[in-house]
Scaffold this motif. Structure first.
Motif, PDB file in Angstrom:
ATOM      1  N   VAL A 196     -13.572  25.710  -5.746  1.00  0.00           N
ATOM      2  CA  VAL A 196     -14.442  24.588  -6.100  1.00  0.00           C
ATOM      3  C   VAL A 196     -13.843  23.906  -7.327  1.00  0.00           C
ATOM      4  N   LEU A 197     -13.508  22.648  -7.193  1.00  0.00           N
ATOM      5  CA  LEU A 197     -12.747  21.937  -8.215  1.00  0.00           C
ATOM      6  C   LEU A 197     -13.543  21.814  -9.508  1.00  0.00           C
ATOM      7  N   LYS A 198     -12.941  22.226 -10.609  1.00  0.00           N
ATOM      8  CA  LYS A 198     -13.588  22.105 -11.913  1.00  0.00           C
ATOM      9  C   LYS A 198     -13.637  20.637 -12.331  1.00  0.00           C
ATOM     10  N   GLY A 199     -14.757  20.222 -12.922  1.00  0.00           N
ATOM     11  CA  GLY A 199     -14.878  18.861 -13.439  1.00  0.00           C
ATOM     12  C   GLY A 199     -14.938  17.786 -12.375  1.00  0.00           C
ATOM     13  N   SER A 200     -15.219  18.179 -11.133  1.00  0.00           N
ATOM     14  CA  SER A 200     -15.218  17.215 -10.028  1.00  0.00           C
ATOM     15  C   SER A 200     -16.622  16.823  -9.613  1.00  0.00           C
ATOM     16  N   GLY A 201     -17.625  17.384 -10.268  1.00  0.00           N
ATOM     17  CA  GLY A 201     -19.001  17.119  -9.861  1.00  0.00           C
ATOM     18  C   GLY A 201     -19.407  17.888  -8.624  1.00  0.00           C
ATOM     19  N   LEU A 202     -18.657  18.940  -8.258  1.00  0.00           N
ATOM     20  CA  LEU A 202     -18.969  19.722  -7.060  1.00  0.00           C
ATOM     21  C   LEU A 202     -19.712  21.017  -7.387  1.00  0.00           C
ATOM     22  N   SER A 203     -20.031  21.213  -8.655  1.00  0.00           N
ATOM     23  CA  SER A 203     -20.924  22.279  -9.099  1.00  0.00           C
ATOM     24  C   SER A 203     -20.397  23.682  -8.850  1.00  0.00           C
ATOM     25  N   SER A 204     -19.310  24.018  -9.517  1.00  0.00           N
ATOM     26  CA  SER A 204     -18.749  25.365  -9.399  1.00  0.00           C
ATOM     27  C   SER A 204     -19.685  26.406 -10.007  1.00  0.00           C
ATOM     28  N   SER A 205     -20.403  26.042 -11.077  1.00  0.00           N
ATOM     29  CA  SER A 205     -21.296  27.015 -11.711  1.00  0.00           C
ATOM     30  C   SER A 205     -22.468  27.354 -10.788  1.00  0.00           C
ATOM     31  N   ALA A 206     -23.033  26.359 -10.113  1.00  0.00           N
ATOM     32  CA  ALA A 206     -24.132  26.623  -9.181  1.00  0.00           C
ATOM     33  C   ALA A 206     -23.669  27.511  -8.036  1.00  0.00           C
ATOM     34  N   ALA A 207     -22.452  27.285  -7.555  1.00  0.00           N
ATOM     35  CA  ALA A 207     -21.920  28.109  -6.466  1.00  0.00           C
ATOM     36  C   ALA A 207     -21.807  29.565  -6.908  1.00  0.00           C
ATOM     37  N   PHE A 208     -21.370  29.803  -8.149  1.00  0.00           N
ATOM     38  CA  PHE A 208     -21.250  31.167  -8.655  1.00  0.00           C
ATOM     39  C   PHE A 208     -22.626  31.823  -8.759  1.00  0.00           C
ATOM     40  N   GLU A 209     -23.610  31.091  -9.270  1.00  0.00           N
ATOM     41  CA  GLU A 209     -24.961  31.626  -9.398  1.00  0.00           C
ATOM     42  C   GLU A 209     -25.541  31.989  -8.026  1.00  0.00           C
ATOM     43  N   VAL A 210     -25.366  31.095  -7.062  1.00  0.00           N
ATOM     44  CA  VAL A 210     -25.881  31.345  -5.709  1.00  0.00           C
ATOM     45  C   VAL A 210     -25.150  32.527  -5.077  1.00  0.00           C
ATOM     46  N   LEU A 211     -23.858  32.649  -5.350  1.00  0.00           N
ATOM     47  CA  LEU A 211     -23.093  33.785  -4.844  1.00  0.00           C
ATOM     48  C   LEU A 211     -23.685  35.104  -5.337  1.00  0.00           C
ATOM     49  N   ILE A 212     -23.982  35.194  -6.639  1.00  0.00           N
ATOM     50  CA  ILE A 212     -24.564  36.414  -7.196  1.00  0.00           C
ATOM     51  C   ILE A 212     -25.917  36.696  -6.550  1.00  0.00           C
TER      52      ILE A 212
END
Length: 414
Positions: free
Chosen positions: A141-157
């Protein structure tokens, strides 16, 4: 450890199966190199997301449309006894969190350890079980692209806790709400719910934030892969430094208009009220605040129209609405370049060049928060190569990303 090609095709599209198969195999090897071989390995995935409709509407209790994409965070996981969660993410130090202690730690703020502890706390608070595990994660998930890498990590956990400790019974909506709680309370970022919900639920979704305690989430069934269009995100390589005041001014100005009418957010007034009192509102709030309020009302209404167009299979009507929304963001929301740096207008360049290639076909708009960063384009398949070459000639190789709209959110893969 094998993953079926049918599963990979559903998650990433037919063209990405072989690449993703190799990616999962490499991740399993990395897990084994760190933690040793295990007989009970599980694989999980949570996608990034793209904002599709409702640009800067959520913070005034408006409506948004978002979609999960084929870029994701994956995890190779082995359950273990006890209360220790150990996660080694590619490129980062290992996080070791004892989830028997779920107190907020000030020294963990803005860290992945805070998110792990926060998601565990959210599960416990909601009456679900939590358990220890070891995991290796890797993200594209591209950092700084507005694709929400942090949300993806939270949902993964959250997805891991659901399947390892609760038989997979925790709903996608609940996982998203817990993920938001972790980000707000433990990580220390006051984010909305759109990012986590899109990642957790998957596909196209709309969210109505009129009641922020119980937002209304609707899935929008549409097979974008067969539409004849490709979703592209273009990184214009803008400078994000010192843009916080630009972002903060948008909700503040919108809410100043609401305050004129004795309300907290624009969702509690109407466009007709604003027009009827526009002379006085301009004097008190200023013209840009009024223009941004007009954008809110129109873009809020457009979200429902966009969803209806997709549900009826009207891709042309949908793309027309995307274009209208993009034009509104540029003219009325005014988040395409920063006022303090008028000499830097990468988004403007990207929008113009996109329109020049598309010649009235497809759609293009600013993506996400704006001011710098990315644009979003819906590109006809026959123009995809030309479009990509044009963008990368200006913004550099690898700046144009073709995204797959993923029908599945956070999930167990095997």
């Amino acid at each position: 450890m094998t993953v079926s090609e049918k599963t990979l095709e559903k998650l990433y599209g037919a063209n990405a199966v072989s690449m993703q198969k190799a990616r999962y195999e490499a991740a399993v090897k990395s897990f084994e190199d760190i933690y040793g071989k295990a007989d009970n390995i599980r694989l999980f995935s949570a996608p990034g997301r793209t904002e599709v409709g409702g640009n800067h509407t959520d913070h005034n209790r408006g409506c948004v449309m978002a979609a999960a994409v084929g870029l994701d965070v994956i995890a190779v996981v082995s359950p273990c006894k006890g209360s220790i969660v150990s996660i080694k993410s590619e490129g980062f130090p290992e996080d070791v969190v004892d989830i028997s202690d779920l107190e907020i730690k000030e020294n963990e703020k803005n860290s992945s350890a805070a998110l792990i502890r926060g998601v565990a706390a959210g599960f416990k608070n909601a009456g679900y079980d939590i358990c220890g595990f070891k995991a290796y994660t890797t993200s594209n998930v591209l950092k700084g692209s507005g694709l929400s890498s942090s949300a993806a990590f939270e949902v993964l956990i959250g997805t891991i806790f659901s399947h390892l400790c609760n038989g997979g019974k925790v709903s996608a909506v609940k996982i998203a709400q817990i993920a938001q709680y972790a980000e707000n309370a433990y990580f220390g970022k006051p984010s909305g719910l759109m990012d986590q919900m899109a990642s957790s639920v998957g596909g196209f979704i709309t969210i109505d934030f009129k009641n922020t305690e119980n937002p209304v989430i609707d899935s929008v069934s549409y097979d974008f892969a067969s539409s004849g269009y490709n979703l592209c995100i273009v990184d214009t390589k803008g400078n994000h430094a010192d843009l916080t005041p630009e972002y903060a001014a948008i909700p503040a100005e919108m809410k100043s208009v609401a305050k004129f009418f004795g309300k907290s957010e624009l969702r509690d007034i109407t466009k007709e009220q604003l027009i009827e009192n526009i002379a006085d509102v301009r004097k008190v709030c200023g013209d840009r605040a009024v223009a941004r309020a007009f954008h809110f009302f129109d873009d809020n209404e457009r979200v429902g129209k966009e969803a209806a167009a997709l549900r009826s299979g009207d891709i042309d009507g949908f793309l027309k609405l995307i274009t209208e929304s993009g034009n509104s963001s540029f003219k009325y929301l005014q988040n395409v370049f920063a006022v303090k740096s008028p000499e830097e207008q990468g988004l403007v360049m990207g929008l113009y060049l996109s329109e020049n290639v598309l010649c009235g076909r497809g759609a293009v708009r600013v993506h996400g928060g704006g001011f710098a960063g990315t644009i979003q384009a819906f590109v006809p398949t026959d123009l995809l190569d030309t479009y990509s070459e044009t963008m990368e000639k200006v913004f550099g190789k690898g700046s144009c990303y073709k995204l797959y709209i993923r029908p599945v959110g956070g999930t167990a893969v095997n």
